[in-house]
Design a protein around this motif. Structure first.
Motif, PDB file in Angstrom:
ATOM      1  N   THR A  86     -59.982  16.483 -23.535  1.00  0.00           N
ATOM      2  CA  THR A  86     -59.377  16.342 -24.698  1.00  0.00           C
ATOM      3  C   THR A  86     -60.292  17.212 -25.924  1.00  0.00           C
ATOM      4  O   THR A  86     -61.258  17.054 -25.906  1.00  0.00           O
ATOM      5  N   LYS A 111     -58.730  16.196 -17.039  1.00  0.00           N
ATOM      6  CA  LYS A 111     -58.318  16.173 -18.389  1.00  0.00           C
ATOM      7  C   LYS A 111     -59.160  16.403 -19.510  1.00  0.00           C
ATOM      8  O   LYS A 111     -60.235  15.511 -19.427  1.00  0.00           O
ATOM      9  N   SER A 157     -55.060  20.054 -19.132  1.00  0.00           N
ATOM     10  CA  SER A 157     -55.181  19.484 -17.691  1.00  0.00           C
ATOM     11  C   SER A 157     -55.320  20.684 -16.586  1.00  0.00           C
ATOM     12  O   SER A 157     -54.617  21.610 -16.861  1.00  0.00           O
ATOM     13  N   ASN A 162     -59.922  17.870 -29.680  1.00  0.00           N
ATOM     14  CA  ASN A 162     -59.283  17.260 -30.753  1.00  0.00           C
ATOM     15  C   ASN A 162     -58.211  16.480 -30.542  1.00  0.00           C
ATOM     16  O   ASN A 162     -58.302  15.430 -29.582  1.00  0.00           O
ATOM     17  N   ASN A 163     -56.857  16.711 -30.715  1.00  0.00           N
ATOM     18  CA  ASN A 163     -55.698  15.994 -30.381  1.00  0.00           C
ATOM     19  C   ASN A 163     -54.800  16.431 -29.207  1.00  0.00           C
ATOM     20  O   ASN A 163     -54.044  16.113 -28.995  1.00  0.00           O
ATOM     21  N   GLN A 164     -55.549  17.503 -28.665  1.00  0.00           N
ATOM     22  CA  GLN A 164     -54.794  18.096 -27.554  1.00  0.00           C
ATOM     23  C   GLN A 164     -55.542  17.820 -26.095  1.00  0.00           C
ATOM     24  O   GLN A 164     -56.670  18.108 -26.074  1.00  0.00           O
ATOM     25  N   VAL A 165     -54.543  17.744 -25.281  1.00  0.00           N
ATOM     26  CA  VAL A 165     -55.230  17.246 -23.799  1.00  0.00           C
ATOM     27  C   VAL A 165     -54.822  18.587 -22.940  1.00  0.00           C
ATOM     28  O   VAL A 165     -53.604  19.031 -22.816  1.00  0.00           O
ATOM     29  N   GLU A 200     -62.179  13.509 -18.400  1.00  0.00           N
ATOM     30  CA  GLU A 200     -62.021  12.674 -17.338  1.00  0.00           C
ATOM     31  C   GLU A 200     -61.251  13.042 -16.060  1.00  0.00           C
ATOM     32  O   GLU A 200     -60.541  14.038 -16.370  1.00  0.00           O
ATOM     33  N   ILE A 243     -64.811  19.395 -28.057  1.00  0.00           N
ATOM     34  CA  ILE A 243     -64.317  18.500 -26.829  1.00  0.00           C
ATOM     35  C   ILE A 243     -64.763  17.007 -27.241  1.00  0.00           C
ATOM     36  O   ILE A 243     -65.758  16.718 -27.546  1.00  0.00           O
ATOM     37  N   ARG A 244     -63.720  16.157 -27.219  1.00  0.00           N
ATOM     38  CA  ARG A 244     -64.148  14.782 -27.491  1.00  0.00           C
ATOM     39  C   ARG A 244     -64.036  13.816 -26.445  1.00  0.00           C
ATOM     40  O   ARG A 244     -64.649  12.925 -26.094  1.00  0.00           O
ATOM     41  N   ASN A 245     -63.559  14.470 -25.105  1.00  0.00           N
ATOM     42  CA  ASN A 245     -63.385  13.416 -23.884  1.00  0.00           C
ATOM     43  C   ASN A 245     -62.992  14.311 -22.538  1.00  0.00           C
ATOM     44  O   ASN A 245     -62.421  15.510 -22.839  1.00  0.00           O
TER      45      ASN A 245
END
Length: 346
Positions: free
Chosen positions: A59, A57, A66, A61-64, A46, A42-44
């Motif tokens: 994030t 949401k 929701s 890696n490069n996928q979000v 929010e 998990i990078r983020n």
């Protein structure tokens, strides 16, 4: 803490649920089998305002991913809980690798204190010699206070080393630049017709991966370039056949090539020379080598300035007839946009 879409929202949109556990976030969307996201991936996270509620949401890696229909307070509490779980998870993994990490401390100190400018390439080189777990020090949810004292010290040391903007890195590189300028002072005083300025010397010995020098015409860009070639070769950072220098036009290219030849003759360097080329000439060489034949060039591009001028006059006349808005655009350009606006206060 467990969040879900709720009964009413499930009737009009996808049903979902999400919950934090020791090893990761467990979730299901639209009644799919439950999946687990490791906290290390998990990078983020929010909370984003939606039309009538909030969206969560995550994030990965490069996928979000929701989750819609979250109340403001529930979203805030879940974010706090996820970060707490993630911090504990990362700290536990680091502590499990503690012995391996601490075994690399001496090697790290030796590499870190070497006689080199600390740029991104050097940081990457040092990182490759350390255990992969070192990347967890830079995880967005990493909490240094959760580590043992020994790992806290190592983490602080590493994060300072890996950040090019840290006070320690800035001071270290500034000290390196001063030392190299002093070492090559006599050479920089005499390498060109006039001694290099302090700004030129700084540009030469600064060893960032990419360096942008902004200078006016005739201010000594070619001299700086020649001195940089000397520095790279003298320091053993490159071989001559690994360097190529560029100029924007043929006259500048010939002048640069002449300066490079004088440099090699002065220091009695034998072997392959550093090449100087125009951008266009180099592009032509690449195309010729790949295609095994030189491409044809537009007669306009290869023609004289007079021929080029005649071509553009004909082109303007043609566009005035074929494109009604062209003449207006042309007049606007010449009357308003041809010259830059004067600076305020000047």
């Amino acid at each position: 803490m467990r969040l879900s879409s709720g009964l009413l929202r499930s009737l009009i949109s996808k049903k979902w649920s999400i919950e934090c556990h020791d090893k990761g976030v467990i979730y299901s969307i639209d009644r799919s089998p439950y999946q687990t996201i490791s906290y290390s991936e998990i990078r983020n996270i929010e909370k984003v305002s939606g039309s009538i509620s909030y969206n969560l949401k995550i994030t990965v890696n490069n996928q979000v991913i929701s989750f819609n229909g979250v109340s403001s307070s529930s979203g805030d509490l879940f974010i706090i809980e996820l970060k707490r779980y993630a911090g504990l998870f990362i700290a536990k993994r680091l502590e499990c690798e503690k012995d391996k990490l601490l075994d690399s401390v001496l090697d790290f100190e030796r590499l870190k204190e070497g006689d080199f400018y600390l740029n991104q390439s050097k940081i990457a080189e040092v990182r490759e010699s350390l255990p992969d777990t070192i990347t967890l020090f830079e995880h967005p949810f990493f909490e240094i206070d959760l580590l043992s004292e020994q790992l806290q010290a190592f983490a602080t040391n590493f994060l300072s080393f890996a950040d090019p903007r840290s006070k320690e890195t800035v001071l270290r590189n500034a000290k390196y630049v001063v030392e190299k300028k002093e070492k090559y002072k006599n050479t920089f005083d005499t390498i060109e017709q006039y001694p290099l300025t302090e700004e030129q010397r700084t540009a030469v010995v600064t060893e960032e991966d990419n360096i942008l020098v902004i200078a006016a015409a005739g201010s000594g860009k070619s001299s700086t370039l020649v001195a940089k070639i000397f520095y790279l070769l003298e320091e053993g950072q490159c071989r001559a056949n690994q360097i190529i220098s560029f100029a924007y036009n043929k006259d500048a290219q010939l002048d640069l090539a002449s300066k490079i030849d004088r440099l090699f003759d002065r220091f009695d360097w034998s072997g392959e020379r550093v090449s100087a080329s125009t951008f266009h000439g180099f592009g032509m060489e690449v195309l010729a080598k790949v295609n095994r034949s030189k491409p044809s060039i537009s007669a306009v591009a290869a023609g004289s300035k007079q021929n080029q001028l005649r071509y553009f006059i004909r082109l303007v006349k043609k566009l005035r007839i074929e494109n009604p808005s062209f003449i207006t655009d042309l007049l606007n350009y010449y009357s308003i946009f041809k010259y830059p606006q004067p600076r305020s206060g000047s």
